[in-house]
Motif scaffolding. Structure first.
Motif, PDB file in Angstrom:
ATOM      1  N   ASN A 134      39.619  39.092  45.348  1.00 34.88           N
ATOM      2  CA  ASN A 134      38.314  38.861  44.679  1.00 34.88           C
ATOM      3  C   ASN A 134      37.962  37.471  45.250  1.00 34.88           C
ATOM      4  O   ASN A 134      39.016  36.429  45.318  1.00 34.88           O
ATOM      5  N   TYR A 135      36.694  37.038  45.376  1.00 39.31           N
ATOM      6  CA  TYR A 135      36.619  35.752  45.943  1.00 39.31           C
ATOM      7  C   TYR A 135      35.793  35.148  44.682  1.00 39.31           C
ATOM      8  O   TYR A 135      34.893  35.654  44.430  1.00 39.31           O
ATOM      9  N   SER A 152      33.921  34.327  54.070  1.00 40.96           N
ATOM     10  CA  SER A 152      32.878  35.405  54.551  1.00 40.96           C
ATOM     11  C   SER A 152      34.010  36.553  54.696  1.00 40.96           C
ATOM     12  O   SER A 152      34.974  36.346  54.917  1.00 40.96           O
ATOM     13  N   TRP A 192      35.266  44.693  51.560  1.00 39.08           N
ATOM     14  CA  TRP A 192      34.599  43.918  50.692  1.00 39.08           C
ATOM     15  C   TRP A 192      33.176  44.400  50.236  1.00 39.08           C
ATOM     16  O   TRP A 192      32.596  44.799  51.041  1.00 39.08           O
ATOM     17  N   GLN A 193      32.946  44.481  49.154  1.00 41.66           N
ATOM     18  CA  GLN A 193      31.621  44.530  48.423  1.00 41.66           C
ATOM     19  C   GLN A 193      31.206  43.340  47.633  1.00 41.66           C
ATOM     20  O   GLN A 193      31.596  43.047  46.514  1.00 41.66           O
ATOM     21  N   ASP A 194      30.320  42.484  48.144  1.00 43.88           N
ATOM     22  CA  ASP A 194      29.982  41.208  47.797  1.00 43.88           C
ATOM     23  C   ASP A 194      31.299  40.526  47.802  1.00 43.88           C
ATOM     24  O   ASP A 194      32.068  39.950  48.601  1.00 43.88           O
ATOM     25  N   SER A 195      31.677  39.888  46.416  1.00 45.52           N
ATOM     26  CA  SER A 195      32.858  39.279  46.453  1.00 45.52           C
ATOM     27  C   SER A 195      34.207  39.951  45.874  1.00 45.52           C
ATOM     28  O   SER A 195      35.320  39.246  45.648  1.00 45.52           O
ATOM     29  N   TYR A 196      34.063  41.191  46.030  1.00 50.10           N
ATOM     30  CA  TYR A 196      35.306  42.181  45.578  1.00 50.10           C
ATOM     31  C   TYR A 196      35.739  42.985  46.273  1.00 50.10           C
ATOM     32  O   TYR A 196      34.690  43.584  47.082  1.00 50.10           O
ATOM     33  N   CYS A 197      36.961  43.227  46.817  1.00 52.07           N
ATOM     34  CA  CYS A 197      37.659  43.805  47.748  1.00 52.07           C
ATOM     35  C   CYS A 197      38.690  44.982  47.098  1.00 52.07           C
ATOM     36  O   CYS A 197      39.622  44.426  46.556  1.00 52.07           O
TER      37      CYS A 197
END
Length: 137
Positions: free
Chosen positions: A75-76, A112, A119-124
């Motif tokens: 998670n970012y 990025s 990755w899906q937006d800020s979650y993987c």
């Protein structure tokens, strides 16, 4: 002459700007080290990019069966409020029984998702840490 100098300077800036960009991923479970803390619980450390460290701790945990850990997600978190004072990548691992570890790497500038990742937006979410690789400076 001045045009040549300007072109040379522009080329050097373009190369220098990309020289520090790199691709990283959450550590492999085998690379995570577990240390007992003086007041109870455990801390967790793994080597990160650019002399940084992935870190985590749990003041109430028992000794984990590290060999059972499997990567589950990343998670970012951007620097967006008082709880998150630095841009951070968070990595989650689960193991046998209730064994689990969460590691963080901060700061992670200019995040990025890497190409061909989950990755899906800020979650993987993935079973392979390389499927959650990311670019940063």
């Amino acid at each position: 002459m001045n045009l040549n100098r300007a072109l040379w300077l522009y080329a050097m800036l373009a190369v220098t700007g990309h020289a520090y960009a790199q691709t990283s991923s959450c550590p492999k479970p085998a690379d995570i080290k577990q240390y007992r803390m003086d007041k109870g619980g455990y801390s967790y450390v793994a080597d990160g990019p650019q002399d940084q460290k992935w870190t985590g701790e749990n003041e109430t945990s028992q000794e984990l069966r590290m060999a059972s850990l499997k990567f589950t997600a990343a998670n970012y978190k951007a620097m967006n409020d008082e709880r998150n004072s630095m841009p951070t990548v968070i990595c989650d691992y689960e193991g046998a029984g209730y064994d689990a570890v969460r590691l963080t790497l901060k700061p992670v500038h200019q995040f990025s998702p890497a190409t061909n990742t989950s990755w899906q937006d800020s979650y993987c979410k993935a079973n392979d840490n390389l499927k959650c690789a990311f670019n940063h400076q």
